[in-house]
Design a protein around this motif. Sequence first.
Motif, PDB file in Angstrom:
ATOM      1  N   TYR A   1     -14.019  -0.031   5.989  1.00 51.05           N
ATOM      2  CA  TYR A   1     -13.968  -1.471   6.236  1.00 51.05           C
ATOM      3  C   TYR A   1     -13.820  -1.813   7.718  1.00 51.05           C
ATOM      4  CZ  TYR A   1     -12.813  -6.306   6.309  1.00 51.05           C
ATOM      5  OH  TYR A   1     -12.819  -7.620   6.623  1.00 51.05           O
ATOM      6  N   THR A   2     -12.939  -1.114   8.405  1.00 49.56           N
ATOM      7  CA  THR A   2     -12.754  -1.402   9.832  1.00 49.56           C
ATOM      8  C   THR A   2     -14.061  -1.166  10.600  1.00 49.56           C
ATOM      9  OG1 THR A   2     -11.717   0.766   9.887  1.00 49.56           O
ATOM     10  CG2 THR A   2     -10.281  -1.101  10.237  1.00 49.56           C
TER      11      THR A   2
ATOM     12  N   THR B   1      -9.271   5.195  -7.793  1.00 50.92           N
ATOM     13  CA  THR B   1      -8.629   5.448  -6.500  1.00 50.92           C
ATOM     14  C   THR B   1      -9.588   6.187  -5.569  1.00 50.92           C
ATOM     15  OG1 THR B   1      -6.489   5.610  -7.590  1.00 50.92           O
ATOM     16  CG2 THR B   1      -6.646   6.527  -5.370  1.00 50.92           C
ATOM     17  N   CYS B   2     -10.176   7.260  -6.090  1.00 49.61           N
ATOM     18  CA  CYS B   2     -11.103   8.060  -5.270  1.00 49.61           C
ATOM     19  C   CYS B   2     -12.272   7.202  -4.796  1.00 49.61           C
ATOM     20  CB  CYS B   2     -11.673   9.231  -6.071  1.00 49.61           C
ATOM     21  SG  CYS B   2     -10.432  10.312  -6.745  1.00 49.61           S
ATOM     22  N   TYR B   3     -12.663   6.271  -5.648  1.00 50.93           N
ATOM     23  CA  TYR B   3     -13.800   5.418  -5.315  1.00 50.93           C
ATOM     24  C   TYR B   3     -13.401   4.340  -4.302  1.00 50.93           C
ATOM     25  CZ  TYR B   3     -16.939   1.423  -5.883  1.00 50.93           C
ATOM     26  OH  TYR B   3     -17.775   0.363  -5.639  1.00 50.93           O
ATOM     27  N   ALA B   4     -12.352   3.585  -4.648  1.00 47.98           N
ATOM     28  CA  ALA B   4     -12.023   2.388  -3.875  1.00 47.98           C
ATOM     29  C   ALA B   4     -11.588   2.724  -2.456  1.00 47.98           C
ATOM     30  CB  ALA B   4     -10.932   1.597  -4.587  1.00 47.98           C
ATOM     31  N   VAL B   5     -10.992   3.896  -2.276  1.00 52.07           N
ATOM     32  CA  VAL B   5     -10.490   4.240  -0.950  1.00 52.07           C
ATOM     33  C   VAL B   5     -11.635   4.363   0.062  1.00 52.07           C
ATOM     34  CG1 VAL B   5     -10.462   6.763  -1.058  1.00 52.07           C
ATOM     35  CG2 VAL B   5      -8.632   5.543   0.131  1.00 52.07           C
ATOM     36  N   ASN B   6     -12.840   4.524  -0.449  1.00 47.95           N
ATOM     37  CA  ASN B   6     -13.997   4.563   0.451  1.00 47.95           C
ATOM     38  C   ASN B   6     -14.230   3.222   1.131  1.00 47.95           C
ATOM     39  OD1 ASN B   6     -15.597   7.250   0.197  1.00 47.95           O
ATOM     40  ND2 ASN B   6     -14.818   6.769  -1.837  1.00 47.95           N
ATOM     41  N   ALA B   7     -13.954   2.161   0.374  1.00 45.59           N
ATOM     42  CA  ALA B   7     -14.091   0.831   0.975  1.00 45.59           C
ATOM     43  C   ALA B   7     -13.055   0.671   2.072  1.00 45.59           C
ATOM     44  CB  ALA B   7     -13.917  -0.235  -0.101  1.00 45.59           C
ATOM     45  N   LEU B   8     -11.855   1.184   1.789  1.00 44.33           N
ATOM     46  CA  LEU B   8     -10.768   1.131   2.771  1.00 44.33           C
ATOM     47  C   LEU B   8     -11.162   1.909   4.033  1.00 44.33           C
ATOM     48  CD1 LEU B   8      -7.830   0.001   2.492  1.00 44.33           C
ATOM     49  CD2 LEU B   8      -7.108   2.325   1.976  1.00 44.33           C
ATOM     50  N   GLY B   9     -11.758   3.065   3.792  1.00 40.87           N
ATOM     51  CA  GLY B   9     -12.085   3.964   4.894  1.00 40.87           C
ATOM     52  C   GLY B   9     -13.180   3.445   5.800  1.00 40.87           C
TER      53      GLY B   9
ATOM     54  N   SER C   1      -7.990  -5.667   1.251  1.00 41.98           N
ATOM     55  CA  SER C   1      -8.097  -4.617   0.236  1.00 41.98           C
ATOM     56  C   SER C   1      -7.104  -4.798  -0.905  1.00 41.98           C
ATOM     57  CB  SER C   1      -7.909  -3.248   0.882  1.00 41.98           C
ATOM     58  OG  SER C   1      -6.565  -3.110   1.307  1.00 41.98           O
ATOM     59  N   ARG C   2      -6.047  -5.591  -0.671  1.00 44.43           N
ATOM     60  CA  ARG C   2      -5.013  -5.680  -1.714  1.00 44.43           C
ATOM     61  C   ARG C   2      -5.497  -6.242  -3.046  1.00 44.43           C
ATOM     62  NH1 ARG C   2      -1.206  -6.842   2.787  1.00 44.43           N
ATOM     63  NH2 ARG C   2      -0.441  -4.753   3.226  1.00 44.43           N
ATOM     64  N   PRO C   3      -6.411  -7.214  -3.052  1.00 45.40           N
ATOM     65  CA  PRO C   3      -6.923  -7.627  -4.369  1.00 45.40           C
ATOM     66  C   PRO C   3      -7.538  -6.436  -5.133  1.00 45.40           C
ATOM     67  CG  PRO C   3      -7.516  -9.253  -2.719  1.00 45.40           C
ATOM     68  CD  PRO C   3      -6.927  -8.076  -1.971  1.00 45.40           C
ATOM     69  N   GLY C   4      -8.057  -5.465  -4.391  1.00 53.06           N
ATOM     70  CA  GLY C   4      -8.620  -4.264  -5.022  1.00 53.06           C
ATOM     71  C   GLY C   4      -7.550  -3.461  -5.747  1.00 53.06           C
ATOM     72  N   ILE C   5      -6.357  -3.375  -5.121  1.00 51.54           N
ATOM     73  CA  ILE C   5      -5.246  -2.683  -5.802  1.00 51.54           C
ATOM     74  C   ILE C   5      -4.841  -3.499  -7.028  1.00 51.54           C
ATOM     75  CG2 ILE C   5      -2.882  -1.818  -5.603  1.00 51.54           C
ATOM     76  CD1 ILE C   5      -4.942  -0.361  -3.839  1.00 51.54           C
ATOM     77  N   GLY C   6      -4.880  -4.830  -6.864  1.00 51.52           N
ATOM     78  CA  GLY C   6      -4.612  -5.700  -8.009  1.00 51.52           C
ATOM     79  C   GLY C   6      -5.607  -5.420  -9.130  1.00 51.52           C
ATOM     80  N   ALA C   7      -6.877  -5.273  -8.763  1.00 48.70           N
ATOM     81  CA  ALA C   7      -7.916  -5.012  -9.758  1.00 48.70           C
ATOM     82  C   ALA C   7      -7.686  -3.670 -10.442  1.00 48.70           C
ATOM     83  CB  ALA C   7      -9.290  -5.038  -9.104  1.00 48.70           C
TER      84      ALA C   7
END
Lengths: 384, 393, 262
Positions: free
Chosen positions: A95-96, A85-93, A241-247
């Motif tokens: 991406y825009t 979670t701590c890692y992936a949220v960086n992609a979210l942050g 990003s949702r496939p990431g939550i799936g992952a």
Amino acid sequence: MEYFLTEEQKTIKDLARKIAEERVLPVRAELDETEDFPRAIMKYLADADMFRVFIPEEYEGLGGGCLELCLVVEELSRVCAAISTCYAVNALGCYTLIEFGTEEQKRKYLPDIAAGRRLTAFALTEPTAGSDAGAIKTTAEKVNGGYMLNGTKQFITNGGEAEIYTVIALTDKTRGARGASAIIVEKDTEGFSFGKTEKKMGIRASATRELIFRNCFVPEENLIGREGAGFLMAMKLFDRSRPGIGAQALGIAQGALETAVDYTRQRIQFGQPLISLPVVQDILGDMATHIEASRALIYAAARTVDSGAKNLTEVSAMSKVFASDVAMKVTTDAVQICGGPGYMRDYPLEKMMRDAKITQIYEGSNQILRNAIAIETRKRKGRT
Amino acid sequence: MGIEIDFEQCTGCGNCEPACPFGLLEVVDDKVRLKEGCTLCSACQEACPVDAILIEAAPAAETTSDEHRGVWVFAEQRHGQLKDVAYELLAEGRALADILQTDLSAVCFGHNITEINQLVAHGADKVYLVDSPELAENLDDLYTQQFIELIQEYKPEIVIAGATSLGRAFIPRVAAVLKTGLTADCTGLDIDPENRLLQQTRPTFGGNIMATIICQARRPQMATVRPRVFKKNTPEAGRKGQVIKLDFDRERITAKTKLLNFVKDLTETVKIEEADVIVSGGRGLGKAENFKMLDELASVIGAAVGASRAAVDEGWIPYSHQVGQTGKTVCPKLYIACGISGAVQHLAGMQTSDVIVAINDNPDAPIFEAATYGIVGDLFKVVPMLTEKLKNG
Amino acid sequence: MNVIVCLKQVPGTTDVKVNPQTNTLIRQGVENVINPFDTYALEEGVRTKERYGEGKVTAMSMGPLQAEAVMREAISLGADEAVLLSDKAFAGADTWATAYTLAQAINKIGQHDIIICGRQTIDGDTGQVGPELAEILEIPFVAYVSQIEEIADGRIRVQRMVEEGHEVIESSLPAVITVVKEINVPRLPSLRGITRSKSAPVAIWSAREIGVDESRVGLAGSFTKVIKVFFPQRVSQSEVFQGEMESQVDCLIDRLKDTGLT
């Protein structure tokens, strides 16, 4: 199953697994107990170039896409979903920023993010705006040379820990969701502070915090894209990003399956290992099948995202909904077949079960997403 | 040099396959194939019925010089105190010297060494003593050169030393300069009386394999032995022996390195994940104070103290000692579990230990299944008895 | 600062399983890795270079051609160059012959300030190659280094672990040191490092290329010879002692003494 990963993708997956097993596993239970933010592990991930995976090569990244990110998230989640979670949220942050930012903005922020020097977060949710994301109230009033932010964001992952925040705020209160814009706010900006740190059921080592804006001024060059496009950008972001939550869900389920197999092979009851009991095999067989189906769907969804396809809502929602439901079921079953030990905190399964729950909730609850899928299905009259 | 397989001869019978201790031989298409990693141990050669495996032996050994005679033991001391390993090696050295019908000598470097006569009492016929304030600290460089000089002058045929941190650091240097063979960490020493060869047996591959090694052409034959492998003899008070005092020549013997400072380690806490021996306690200990009993056993055998989750949760011992799934994973040479039932999560953290000893009053406790040795009994009786016996013997 | 790090390729686990039917090691599924103790040596080499700037870290190993894989791993972990000494003539080398071969290759490389080795390997466990190497090169040696305090003006100051504490030792350079695991936490490879290691050249030197006398390397050059390899007697299952408490305790002590544990 053969997923035809490239050499590079295999390298990414293998290294993520190595980090998870060697650096995360030994501290997993402790981090879950203490709920401390895993700074040291973020550093290991940075040193291993993991933050470069999702950043374009021009900005010191490795130019990977959604699939590469999913591979890292899956492997980290297999050991600890709080870390992923701590890692992936960086992609979210960011991406825009990658998609809609100006060259100048990208040069300013992306190399630091790629190197893991600065963490990022994405702030949309508010006390009154959860699934109904259009109901946000935080404002970014246009003032001389910039914007004045006021309002409170809730449940923000990496809140307080990230240095760079992408904040969705209303630049035009009169237009509702169509008046929302995406604005970069850096930590330590005057008027920007942090509120309550949430105590969560699962993913406890990740930070979830309130962001409070009180007359917080940011210069106008911090606007990403154009005014009023914020909500649309956020929706596009979630499609990707949702496939990431799936992952993440997939990784949790995989970890639970492995733990359950391990336990049921060793545990002797009625003179034989649990795993040789048909009733246990039945459950394990189902777990394994669902996990593989979920992996196939996620990888396919991620590849669809990376293909540049336009309408991603449906496939990305499907991958998230399916994988998260599988994770919840698999972890619950894993606890069940491991019995007493499975329920105890000495064993990792109850943590996996707690962690799995969030994947059904965040980045669009499964109910909202099913609605979205249904709308898309209706549009194409159910045909493929 | 090396191993060759004569495919004309090879019938692919596969006799050699199981003979290779490293599993490097494999019969493919009726012919044997050799994987990489051969140590030329020749086990396969003996198993081959058609002599298809050819191992080119080392060139005929140079004639061994006959002038080398006598068994030497390096008697290590620290701050004037002889170490136990010196006496242990004297006991073994005595046996070797007796087979060879030769003298046993102890070699000792240091300053103001007390009880030097104990070396004689423990079996030495001669003691070569170099006593100098310069040698008060264990200085590898000086020891290396001094030992080389003595060996070159007195020409012993066998030299054994303790595989302590000092021995393991400087003995290889001595052997390298003398250009002779050295076998590390031997657990067994024997003599082939016919050719006076020292047969040195040592564990390898983490103790999974034992190898017997000889040094044919060079002298002395050198070996290091881990402390506590051999038992020391009871000293013989009136035993006669000669103590030969030699001068330390600082002019000739120079050091390349300089000891600037010694810092004694005040915190004696052994990190459990690095300890070779762990004594661990569980719920069966009943209360915090009872960990003292384990501390005593641990200090006698140089162990770290571990604990099960139950004991940590009760607050009897800090978390840093916890072994198991949620604690530390350990792999010591010896793990002594006292009053630990052996829950799966605990076993996960220690089951790869080389030797596991379980002490528990419940004969059905799962720990006994994981254990190498088990004692069913009251740990409050067993542990103090074990401590006492180990302390005295 | 030019650093040479000596590495060995070993089976990835000391927990080598033995096939009870054939009494042979089960090699399948055991992948080869850099000897764990050597990873600390490599990490310290890379850190030393990073700390003092310029120069390079050369990883060196003697072994079969398949050891090229661990040499690439060394590059992914920060080594600038890798040299693998591989030749049929090197097979069956004891520690002296190994040290001699390494020494000749190090002489061929020429410029070096410090040579770092792990304290021992997990397969052979002798810990002899480092000190023997130093003597053959005729340069200073410090064992069990737990910290490099400073390197300046052609001298190195280190902390060395001894039984009751640590010593601070100074030496001139070049020197050989062996390091203990307390010295650092080795880094994990990075994605960019792995990519680089895949295309980086690994030099492979034969006996002729190093210019060694073939009678002094491999089995021919070894002073020691393995004459027998056998399996230790294994404790088949748990042995739970019987009888009086005291005799049980005595039994236990005997068993532990037999295995050299007390």
